[in-house]
Design a protein around this motif. Structure first.
Motif, PDB file in Angstrom:
ATOM      1  N   CYS A 281       0.734  -1.243  -0.150  1.00 49.69           N
ATOM      2  CA  CYS A 281      -0.032   0.010  -0.005  1.00 49.69           C
ATOM      3  C   CYS A 281       0.761   1.306   0.152  1.00 49.69           C
ATOM      4  O   CYS A 281       2.024   1.201   0.691  1.00 49.69           O
ATOM      5  CB  CYS A 281      -0.752  -0.038   1.239  1.00 49.69           C
ATOM      6  N   ASN A 302      -5.648   1.708   0.101  1.00 48.40           N
ATOM      7  CA  ASN A 302      -5.861   0.835  -1.259  1.00 48.40           C
ATOM      8  C   ASN A 302      -4.551  -0.013  -1.459  1.00 48.40           C
ATOM      9  O   ASN A 302      -3.391   0.307  -1.085  1.00 48.40           O
ATOM     10  CB  ASN A 302      -5.939   1.784  -2.556  1.00 48.40           C
ATOM     11  N   HIS A 304      -2.098  -1.833  -3.812  1.00 49.20           N
ATOM     12  CA  HIS A 304      -1.409  -1.638  -5.029  1.00 49.20           C
ATOM     13  C   HIS A 304      -0.946  -3.320  -5.664  1.00 49.20           C
ATOM     14  O   HIS A 304      -0.601  -3.485  -6.704  1.00 49.20           O
ATOM     15  CB  HIS A 304      -0.522  -0.840  -5.328  1.00 49.20           C
ATOM     16  N   SER A 305      -0.508  -4.238  -4.573  1.00 49.46           N
ATOM     17  CA  SER A 305       0.218  -5.325  -4.911  1.00 49.46           C
ATOM     18  C   SER A 305      -0.568  -6.402  -4.069  1.00 49.46           C
ATOM     19  O   SER A 305      -0.992  -6.349  -2.902  1.00 49.46           O
ATOM     20  CB  SER A 305       1.630  -5.496  -4.683  1.00 49.46           C
TER      21      SER A 305
END
Ligand code: AMP
Length: 349
Positions: A281, A302, A304-305
């Motif tokens: 994040c 959020n 991202h990975s």
């Protein structure tokens, strides 16, 4: 009032969670002062300042609180008396009530149930006599846990129905306990939640957790749980944080069973199962906690990975790491069985 550049965050406890909080505070231009009785505390190496005194040293605690602009803690077994020495001089976040409930399994379960959230069925056990009576009567597999001070599976023993277990007797002879029904869960999961001064609540994606002997081995995100369960965990988190008027980050652990979610426990602090956020994040759980207690706006949660976070337990930090792995060493001198030495975040497809 929001903290400003160069202000100082006091942290009670000097383990790896404090260390990672310090890194986040430094990034944000804030100073740190760590208080821990153990002279080998990993966080002492990187704190702006530290105080190595017992949690009962009133004078040292007063000096600590006067030097701090806000005080927080990295583990829930800080004595309440310590907090009471600090509060006349400096605000403590998360608040005393959250700590009080979070450090006592009886208070915690009563609080959770009163919010209409399911926990394992439990009863208080105060003596060997009560334990023997319980073992005689119970028809289901149970687990005995110390009411306070337990972590990483310490102070816990499984009890088979009708069987008296010497390890369980040893525990009850030394301390107050609860027994709870053993959950035949499909899996374990947790959610990391944060609440800011404005009352806004943001949660990270839930993680699927694997434990062995009560110790977290790894956390996988995404958890691959049904969306409804992810949403339910986030709603439960919101309920708990709002009810406690909580400020900061909290880790909440669940059993996923055929009857739905059963809340195991919450920790009023940053949590091992949230370490994946360091590489998954933009704003990780440590920075989020610092932002929240500093009166700053919360950051994006959020992801991202996709990450698997693996703890390095009771062994040397490996240098054999792959391109898609990020390693964190806590710099602990002594390797002991069951001791968390570091962790690895692996980005996966
Ligand atoms: P705790 O210290 O309560 O977080 O427990 C540590 C771990 O022990 C949990 O993550 C589970 O793997 C296991 N455990 C604890 N309580 C129960 C239970 N009531 N039923 C089954 N497993 C449990």
């Amino acid at each position: 009032m929001a903290l400003k550049q160069g202000d100082k965050i006091g942290i009670l406890g000097g383990g790896q969670l404090a260390q990672l909080l310090i890194k986040a505070a430094n990034k944000l231009g804030l100073k740190t002062l760590v208080f821990d009785p153990n002279e080998d505390s990993p966080a002492f190496n990187i704190a702006t300042e530290f105080i190595c005194e017992p949690f009962s040293n009133q004078k040292a605690l007063e000096s600590f609180s006067k030097k701090s602009d806000i005080v927080t803690y990295e583990f829930e077994n800080i004595p309440l008396a310590t907090i009471d020495i600090i509060t006349p001089h400096c605000k403590v976040s998360p608040n005393r009530e959250a700590l009080k409930i979070g450090q006592n399994r009886l208070l915690e379960k009563a609080f959770i149930n009163q919010l209409g959230i399911n926990t394992a069925r439990y009863s208080q056990i105060s003596s060997k006599k009560e334990l023997l009576e319980f073992c005689k009567l119970t028809a289901s597999k149970s687990i005995i846990k110390t009411t306070t001070s337990g972590y990483d599976g310490k102070g816990q023993v499984v009890i088979e129905p009708g069987k008296i277990n010497t390890a369980a007797i040893e525990i009850i002879e030394n301390t107050e306990c609860i027994v709870e029904e053993f959950q035949e869960f499909h899996s374990e999961a947790s959610i990391i939640a944060s609440r800011g001064e404005s009352g806004s609540v943001l949660t990270y994606d839930s993680g699927a957790n694997l434990h062995k002997d009560g110790i977290l081995i790894n956390t996988t995100v995404p958890s691959k749980l049904p969306k409804e369960l992810e949403i339910e965990m986030a709603l439960i988190a919101g309920k708990i944080l709002n009810n406690l008027d909580y400020i900061g980050v909290m880790g909440i652990e669940f059993f996923v069973t055929s009857q739905g979610l059963i809340l195991n426990e919450f920790a009023p602090r940053v949590h091992n199962s949230g370490h994946w956020t360091l590489d998954g994040c933009l704003i990780n759980q440590f920075e989020q906690h610092i932002r929240a207690i500093s009166g700053w706006p919360l950051g994006s949660t959020n992801r991202h990975s996709n990450i698997v976070m693996t703890n390095i337990i009771g062994e040397k930090i490996t240098t054999d790491i792959k391109e898609n792995q990020s390693i964190y060493s806590y710099g602990k001198k002594e390797i002991r069985a069951g001791r968390k030495m570091g962790h690895i975040n692996t980005i996966h497809e």
